[in-house]
Design a protein around this motif. Structure first.
Motif, PDB file in Angstrom:
ATOM      1  N   LYS A  28       0.800  -1.221   0.000  1.00  0.00           N
ATOM      2  CA  LYS A  28       0.000   0.000   0.000  1.00  0.00           C
ATOM      3  C   LYS A  28       0.835   1.274   0.000  1.00  0.00           C
ATOM      4  CE  LYS A  28      -3.754  -2.496   2.144  1.00  0.00           C
ATOM      5  NZ  LYS A  28      -3.174  -3.796   1.888  1.00  0.00           N
ATOM      6  N   LYS A  29       2.024   1.208   0.575  1.00  0.00           N
ATOM      7  CA  LYS A  29       2.892   2.383   0.631  1.00  0.00           C
ATOM      8  C   LYS A  29       4.315   1.967   0.295  1.00  0.00           C
ATOM      9  CE  LYS A  29       0.486   4.884   4.264  1.00  0.00           C
ATOM     10  NZ  LYS A  29       0.653   5.583   5.533  1.00  0.00           N
ATOM     11  N   ILE A  30       5.022   2.852  -0.356  1.00  0.00           N
ATOM     12  CA  ILE A  30       6.439   2.631  -0.603  1.00  0.00           C
ATOM     13  C   ILE A  30       7.200   3.895  -0.214  1.00  0.00           C
ATOM     14  CG2 ILE A  30       6.047   0.987  -2.480  1.00  0.00           C
ATOM     15  CD1 ILE A  30       6.933   3.242  -4.414  1.00  0.00           C
ATOM     16  N   THR A  31       8.450   3.709   0.105  1.00  0.00           N
ATOM     17  CA  THR A  31       9.348   4.833   0.358  1.00  0.00           C
ATOM     18  C   THR A  31      10.656   4.527  -0.347  1.00  0.00           C
ATOM     19  OG1 THR A  31       8.369   5.287   2.517  1.00  0.00           O
ATOM     20  CG2 THR A  31      10.568   6.138   2.132  1.00  0.00           C
ATOM     21  N   LEU A  32      11.161   5.477  -1.069  1.00  0.00           N
ATOM     22  CA  LEU A  32      12.422   5.309  -1.768  1.00  0.00           C
ATOM     23  C   LEU A  32      13.533   5.934  -0.939  1.00  0.00           C
ATOM     24  CD1 LEU A  32      11.232   6.324  -5.355  1.00  0.00           C
ATOM     25  CD2 LEU A  32      11.351   4.037  -4.367  1.00  0.00           C
ATOM     26  N   ARG A  65       7.650   6.603   9.937  1.00  0.00           N
ATOM     27  CA  ARG A  65       6.956   7.680   9.220  1.00  0.00           C
ATOM     28  C   ARG A  65       5.946   7.115   8.218  1.00  0.00           C
ATOM     29  NH1 ARG A  65      12.039  10.573   9.001  1.00  0.00           N
ATOM     30  NH2 ARG A  65      12.341   9.674   6.942  1.00  0.00           N
ATOM     31  N   MET A  66       6.273   5.963   7.616  1.00  0.00           N
ATOM     32  CA  MET A  66       5.348   5.350   6.649  1.00  0.00           C
ATOM     33  C   MET A  66       4.041   4.956   7.325  1.00  0.00           C
ATOM     34  SD  MET A  66       7.725   2.916   4.280  1.00  0.00           S
ATOM     35  CE  MET A  66       6.316   2.151   3.534  1.00  0.00           C
ATOM     36  N   TYR A  67       4.106   4.539   8.590  1.00  0.00           N
ATOM     37  CA  TYR A  67       2.931   4.028   9.275  1.00  0.00           C
ATOM     38  C   TYR A  67       2.250   5.039  10.178  1.00  0.00           C
ATOM     39  CZ  TYR A  67       4.153  -0.506   7.472  1.00  0.00           C
ATOM     40  OH  TYR A  67       4.421  -1.544   6.615  1.00  0.00           O
ATOM     41  N   GLN A  68       2.747   6.265  10.243  1.00  0.00           N
ATOM     42  CA  GLN A  68       2.086   7.295  11.048  1.00  0.00           C
ATOM     43  C   GLN A  68       0.702   7.569  10.478  1.00  0.00           C
ATOM     44  OE1 GLN A  68       4.695  10.678  11.048  1.00  0.00           O
ATOM     45  NE2 GLN A  68       5.740  10.012  12.895  1.00  0.00           N
ATOM     46  N   GLY A  69      -0.276   7.564  11.348  1.00  0.00           N
ATOM     47  CA  GLY A  69      -1.646   7.862  10.907  1.00  0.00           C
ATOM     48  C   GLY A  69      -2.342   6.709  10.218  1.00  0.00           C
ATOM     49  N   ALA A  70      -1.702   5.534  10.141  1.00  0.00           N
ATOM     50  CA  ALA A  70      -2.310   4.397   9.449  1.00  0.00           C
ATOM     51  C   ALA A  70      -3.204   3.585  10.376  1.00  0.00           C
ATOM     52  CB  ALA A  70      -1.228   3.495   8.863  1.00  0.00           C
ATOM     53  N   ALA A  71      -3.176   3.871  11.660  1.00  0.00           N
ATOM     54  CA  ALA A  71      -3.969   3.082  12.617  1.00  0.00           C
ATOM     55  C   ALA A  71      -5.363   3.520  12.637  1.00  0.00           C
ATOM     56  CB  ALA A  71      -3.406   3.242  14.018  1.00  0.00           C
TER      57      ALA A  71
END
Length: 71
Positions: A28-32, A65-71
């Motif tokens: 669902k999310k990626i970070t480079l 940071r990728m998972y902030q706010g995902a809960a």
């Protein structure tokens, strides 16, 4: 420097390559990051396998940071 069009390109590439996955399996999310993993930096084994614990520890802030706010 972050370029949204580059991230969007790779996100679309991941989506295009994984159409048959169930929704809970999809990425669902990626970070480079700005560089490749290397043996010298301790992120890869001599057989080029990712050392997950090392990568998770080294990039903990990025992963969080990728998972902030995902809960």
């Amino acid at each position: 420097m972050r370029k949204p069009e580059v991230v969007a390109f790779y996100q679309q590439l991941v989506t295009d390559l994984t159409p048959d996955l169930a929704p809970f399996e999809k990425i669902k999310k990626i970070t480079l990051i700005s560089r490749e993993f290397t043996i010298e930096a301790g992120e890869l084994t001599p057989t080029m396998k990712v050392k997950r614990r090392v990568v998770e520890a080294k990039y903990k802030d990025v992963i969080d940071r990728m998972y902030q706010g995902a809960a």
